[in-house]
Design a protein around this motif. Sequence first.
Motif, PDB file in Angstrom:
ATOM      1  N   VAL A  32      26.289  23.644  22.308  1.00 28.30           N
ATOM      2  CA  VAL A  32      25.792  22.920  21.427  1.00 28.30           C
ATOM      3  C   VAL A  32      24.411  23.741  21.520  1.00 28.30           C
ATOM      4  CG1 VAL A  32      25.587  21.163  19.752  1.00 28.30           C
ATOM      5  CG2 VAL A  32      27.466  21.806  21.440  1.00 28.30           C
ATOM      6  N   HIS A  33      23.259  22.808  22.122  1.00 30.93           N
ATOM      7  CA  HIS A  33      22.033  23.664  22.708  1.00 30.93           C
ATOM      8  C   HIS A  33      21.786  24.880  21.954  1.00 30.93           C
ATOM      9  CE1 HIS A  33      21.003  19.281  23.202  1.00 30.93           C
ATOM     10  NE2 HIS A  33      21.936  18.821  23.711  1.00 30.93           N
ATOM     11  N   ARG A  34      22.221  25.883  23.356  1.00 37.83           N
ATOM     12  CA  ARG A  34      21.914  27.282  22.844  1.00 37.83           C
ATOM     13  C   ARG A  34      22.542  27.874  21.388  1.00 37.83           C
ATOM     14  NH1 ARG A  34      23.643  30.559  28.279  1.00 37.83           N
ATOM     15  NH2 ARG A  34      22.775  29.283  29.762  1.00 37.83           N
ATOM     16  N   ALA A  35      23.369  26.679  21.248  1.00 38.86           N
ATOM     17  CA  ALA A  35      23.280  27.316  19.597  1.00 38.86           C
ATOM     18  C   ALA A  35      23.161  26.609  18.309  1.00 38.86           C
ATOM     19  CB  ALA A  35      25.028  26.805  18.569  1.00 38.86           C
ATOM     20  N   LEU A  36      22.141  26.157  18.722  1.00 36.92           N
ATOM     21  CA  LEU A  36      21.137  25.366  17.808  1.00 36.92           C
ATOM     22  C   LEU A  36      19.489  26.432  17.852  1.00 36.92           C
ATOM     23  CD1 LEU A  36      19.431  23.178  16.352  1.00 36.92           C
ATOM     24  CD2 LEU A  36      19.229  21.695  18.298  1.00 36.92           C
ATOM     25  N   ARG A  37      19.345  27.125  19.389  1.00 35.95           N
ATOM     26  CA  ARG A  37      18.334  27.191  19.998  1.00 35.95           C
ATOM     27  C   ARG A  37      18.726  28.972  19.218  1.00 35.95           C
ATOM     28  NH1 ARG A  37      18.082  24.873  24.516  1.00 35.95           N
ATOM     29  NH2 ARG A  37      19.503  26.388  25.921  1.00 35.95           N
ATOM     30  N   ALA A  38      19.498  29.155  18.992  1.00 38.86           N
ATOM     31  CA  ALA A  38      20.119  30.151  18.648  1.00 38.86           C
ATOM     32  C   ALA A  38      19.761  30.379  16.846  1.00 38.86           C
ATOM     33  CB  ALA A  38      20.932  31.664  18.690  1.00 38.86           C
ATOM     34  N   GLY A  39      19.497  29.673  16.580  1.00 43.96           N
ATOM     35  CA  GLY A  39      19.126  29.277  14.717  1.00 43.96           C
ATOM     36  C   GLY A  39      20.612  29.310  14.177  1.00 43.96           C
ATOM     37  N   LEU A  40      21.648  29.423  14.958  1.00 42.53           N
ATOM     38  CA  LEU A  40      23.361  30.031  14.694  1.00 42.53           C
ATOM     39  C   LEU A  40      23.709  28.511  13.036  1.00 42.53           C
ATOM     40  CD1 LEU A  40      25.397  30.171  17.347  1.00 42.53           C
ATOM     41  CD2 LEU A  40      24.158  32.105  15.557  1.00 42.53           C
ATOM     42  N   ALA A  41      24.084  28.648  12.012  1.00 40.70           N
ATOM     43  CA  ALA A  41      25.011  27.636  10.697  1.00 40.70           C
ATOM     44  C   ALA A  41      24.669  25.991  11.456  1.00 40.70           C
ATOM     45  CB  ALA A  41      25.545  27.935  10.093  1.00 40.70           C
ATOM     46  N   GLY A  42      25.817  25.680  12.672  1.00 39.52           N
ATOM     47  CA  GLY A  42      26.340  24.929  12.639  1.00 39.52           C
ATOM     48  C   GLY A  42      27.154  24.713  13.859  1.00 39.52           C
ATOM     49  N   ALA A  43      27.552  23.475  14.796  1.00 35.63           N
ATOM     50  CA  ALA A  43      27.686  22.732  16.061  1.00 35.63           C
ATOM     51  C   ALA A  43      28.624  22.060  16.236  1.00 35.63           C
ATOM     52  CB  ALA A  43      27.080  23.851  17.524  1.00 35.63           C
ATOM     53  N   SER A  44      29.660  21.272  16.430  1.00 35.67           N
ATOM     54  CA  SER A  44      30.089  20.446  16.616  1.00 35.67           C
ATOM     55  C   SER A  44      31.006  19.774  17.878  1.00 35.67           C
ATOM     56  CB  SER A  44      30.797  19.636  15.753  1.00 35.67           C
ATOM     57  OG  SER A  44      29.818  19.954  14.513  1.00 35.67           O
ATOM     58  N   VAL A  45      30.764  18.835  18.713  1.00 39.51           N
ATOM     59  CA  VAL A  45      32.220  18.948  19.852  1.00 39.51           C
ATOM     60  C   VAL A  45      32.802  17.790  19.739  1.00 39.51           C
ATOM     61  CG1 VAL A  45      32.406  18.137  22.600  1.00 39.51           C
ATOM     62  CG2 VAL A  45      30.113  19.379  21.504  1.00 39.51           C
ATOM     63  N   PHE A  46      34.479  17.846  19.730  1.00 40.94           N
ATOM     64  CA  PHE A  46      34.998  17.045  19.431  1.00 40.94           C
ATOM     65  C   PHE A  46      35.812  16.543  20.370  1.00 40.94           C
ATOM     66  CE2 PHE A  46      34.865  19.339  15.203  1.00 40.94           C
ATOM     67  CZ  PHE A  46      34.383  18.289  14.811  1.00 40.94           C
ATOM     68  N   HIS A  47      35.772  15.568  21.240  1.00 38.27           N
ATOM     69  CA  HIS A  47      36.450  15.404  22.164  1.00 38.27           C
ATOM     70  C   HIS A  47      37.831  14.672  21.889  1.00 38.27           C
ATOM     71  CE1 HIS A  47      33.396  14.935  25.087  1.00 38.27           C
ATOM     72  NE2 HIS A  47      32.343  14.792  24.019  1.00 38.27           N
ATOM     73  N   ASP A  48      39.156  15.197  22.207  1.00 39.53           N
ATOM     74  CA  ASP A  48      40.314  15.045  22.236  1.00 39.53           C
ATOM     75  C   ASP A  48      41.018  13.516  22.493  1.00 39.53           C
ATOM     76  OD1 ASP A  48      40.328  17.469  20.493  1.00 39.53           O
ATOM     77  OD2 ASP A  48      41.281  18.638  22.529  1.00 39.53           O
TER      78      ASP A  48
END
Length: 116
Positions: A32-48
Motif C-alpha cells: 500500500v505504501h509503495r502504491a501511494l509513493r508510485a502515485g496510483l489512484a488507490g489502495a486498500s487492505v481487506f483482512h478476511d
Amino acid sequence: MPRRDDDAVARLTVRLDGATLWQDRPAYAELVHRALRAGLAGASVFHDFEGSGPGGGLHHADSAHFAPRGPCSVLIVDGEQQLREFLGTVQDVLEHARAAVSIDVVRHHSTARGRP
C-alpha cells in the motif's frame, strides 16, 4: 505515473497471509505504501475473517480477537498499464510471500443523470 483518461481502469488484487513480513513490516502495508509513493489512484487492505488456503484448512478469526494474520487482500486501482508496471517494482516483496496476484479490467456502467 498517473492514469491517462483513455486507459482502461483496472484492479490489481494480491491475496496473501496477513502475517507475512517484509523487512520487519507487514507485506500488505509495504504494498500500500509503495502504491501511494508510485502515485496510483488507490489502495486498500481487506483482512478476511474466514477463508481457506493452500494448507487445506479453514482459517477464521473471531472479530472480537481480530489480529492482522490469516488471509488478506490488497486491492490497488489505476490504469492497467500502470498496474503492470507497478507489479514489476514490488517483486522483491512478493517473492517472500505465498501470494496470488491478478489484474482485472474494471467494467463501469454508468446510468443516466438523475436515474438510479
